[in-house]
Write an enzyme that holds these catalytic residues in place. Structure first.
Site, short mmCIF file in Angstrom:
data_model
loop_
_atom_site.label_atom_id
_atom_site.label_comp_id
_atom_site.label_asym_id
_atom_site.label_seq_id
_atom_site.Cartn_x
_atom_site.Cartn_y
_atom_site.Cartn_z
N HIS A 178 61.46 95.33 31.46
CA HIS A 178 62.54 94.34 31.55
C HIS A 178 61.97 92.92 31.65
CE1 HIS A 178 65.47 91.95 34.00
NE2 HIS A 178 66.22 92.30 32.98
N GLU A 219 61.10 91.87 28.26
CA GLU A 219 62.30 91.52 27.50
C GLU A 219 62.65 90.04 27.69
OE1 GLU A 219 66.80 91.36 28.40
OE2 GLU A 219 66.09 93.40 28.76
N HIS A 220 62.58 89.57 28.93
CA HIS A 220 62.85 88.16 29.20
C HIS A 220 61.83 87.25 28.53
CE1 HIS A 220 65.84 88.02 32.72
NE2 HIS A 220 65.81 89.29 32.33
N GLU A 267 68.07 88.16 39.40
CA GLU A 267 68.83 89.24 38.77
C GLU A 267 68.84 90.48 39.66
OE1 GLU A 267 69.13 91.55 34.44
OE2 GLU A 267 67.60 90.02 34.77
#
Length: 459
Positions: free
Chosen positions: A79, A82-83, A159
């Site tokens: 993840h 991904e950012h 997040e």
């Protein structure tokens, strides 16, 4: 009906090189709904679905990597990466990436799951070459700079905090841990505060190079697209970056994982000051390739998939004990989960769980009625078609089908398979899945005596 595959070869220059192999996977009438696949040298697969009646196109790249591919110390790396792929390449800054799509009214985003990651852009059909260039550049040319890793760390920690503030979301991570323990599938996709703080730019770069090889990627495009043009543009973009090897494809190695879930009857409770108690009562489900998944889909729909479902009627409509109550399935490469979620006042949690457990036991022992099964088949068929009414959904379908199943079904074939489910198949899968002793995950203001009583729901 799905057509037999036809194979052609193509060369993009006069030089001797490995050939691209193109197959027609689904033959649509007048080209509408036709699905084609081209496998480029080195193993990169490009699949498209043509829908000439629309003016948009969605382009995506799927990576065969998710949180289950992480070691404990790398939890959250997929993840995090991904950012970072939005933070800049040799050709574009982060602002260049976002402004390129904004300037044409396009949408761009990404998501990370347990077993895959997807990056996509939805644009007007005339702007598809731009979307292809930008997304391919992101996937093949990311810089993964130290300053970007440091800056994005704070975003990801926020997040995680946002997820922690939403117990209705957080309870699903807790349920995965209850069922799968401290394993790659049981750990959260986002990682934890400790693992995110410990990740370095160097470790993320190594992870990127290992998992974003073309053999691990599937390119998917749907809408008003021309397959040959998409293949040429994708091939050119990957060749410019040096990511495309001009060699024979190396088959992707299937995931190898444990099929063993944790002992049934487990209870995990997080005592938190919330207005509602959020609970999931569940058991092992089916792997995503299990042929019984069609019958399980019908069972899930009838049990907790809509306003006429048993759980909605018993818990909400008849007794008013919860606003949200539903069942769901999660299928992975080698295992699966079946769960029933409810959010209710803490004082009502034991009544809600008793009703849910009683319904699970009732259906496991006696099955559903023929009327319930017929209604569920119609509901599942209709929702399947309605869920494919935009190019983004079509891109998701063909991309995930290629990556996760390696095969494609036309909508007509899917509807035929759903309609072919028999009452006996539904009753058999109900016995096989719902017959397990359940486990329970709960988040809410549940004090010691209340928490102790939760074990009654899985006894």
């Amino acid at each position: 009906m799905t057509s037999r595959s036809t194979t052609t070869t193509a060369r993009t220059s006069s030089e001797a090189r490995a050939v691209a192999r193109t197959q027609t996977l689904i033959k649509g009438e007048h080209g509408i709904g036709t699905v084609r696949r081209t496998t480029l040298p080195g193993g990169l697969r490009v699949v498209t679905e043509t829908l000439p009646s629309v003016r948009s196109a969605t382009f995506g790249i799927w990576a065969n990597v998710g949180s289950r591919d992480e070691t404990p110390s790398l939890n959250g790396a997929t993840h995090y990466l991904e950012h970072l792929l939005f933070k800049g390449t040799k050709k574009r800054s982060a602002l260049d990436i976002s402004s390129a799509l904004d300037a044409v009214g396009g949408e761009m985003n990404a998501f990370t799951a347990k077993e895959y990651t997807c990056y996509y852009a939805r644009v007007l059909d005339t702007d598809l070459p731009l979307a292809i260039d930008v997304v391919c550049d992101m996937l093949t040319g990311s810089l993964i700079r130290q300053e970007d890793v440091d800056a994005e760390r704070g975003v990801i920690l926020e997040e995680i905090a946002m997820t922690e503030d939403d117990p209705g979301d957080c309870v699903h991570d807790l349920f995965a841990h209850t069922m799968l323990g401290d394993t790659p599938l049981g750990r959260p996709v986002l990682g934890t505060e400790d693992t995110i703080n410990a990740l370095t730019a160097d470790r993320i770069r190594r992870f990127y190079k290992k998992h974003y090889d073309p053999t691990h990627l599937v390119v998917a495009a749907a809408g008003n697209v021309d397959h040959a043009k998409v293949v040429r543009q994708v091939r050119a973009a990957f060749e410019r970056s040096g990511a495309l090897r001009d060699t024979e494809a190396v088959p992707m190695i299937p995931r190898q994982g444990s099929r063993t879930l944790r002992t049934a009857g487990r209870v995990e409770v997080v005592n938190r000051k919330t207005e509602q108690a959020h609970v999931i009562l569940g058991m092992p489900g089916l792997a995503r390739t299990d042929e019984r998944r069609w019958a399980l889909g019908v069972l899930n729909t009838a049990l907790g998939g809509g306003m006429s479902s048993r759980l909605f009627q018993e818990v909400r409509e008849k007794r008013g004990l919860a606003y949200s109550v539903y069942s769901y399935t999660s299928g992975f490469a080698d295992t699966g989960l079946f769960g029933v979620y409810a959010g209710c006042r803490p004082s009502q949690v034991h009544d809600v769980l008793k009703i849910c457990r009683d319904e699970l036991d009732q259906v496991a022992e006696h099955g559903l009625t023929d009327d319930e099964i017929t209604r569920a088949i119609g509901q599942l068929a209709g929702s399947t078609v309605l869920g494919l009414e935009d190019t983004g959904a079509l891109m998701n379908r063909i991309g995930k089908s290629e990556l996760c199943w390696g095969e494609h079904m036309s909508v007509d074939d899917m509807l035929a398979r759903i309609s072919a489910v028999t009452p006996d198949e539904v009753r058999e899968v109900a016995r096989d899945v719902l017959g397990h002793r359940p486990s329970l995950s709960a988040i809410g203001p549940l004090k010691d005596k209340q928490a102790a009583r939760l074990h009654d729901a899985v006894a």
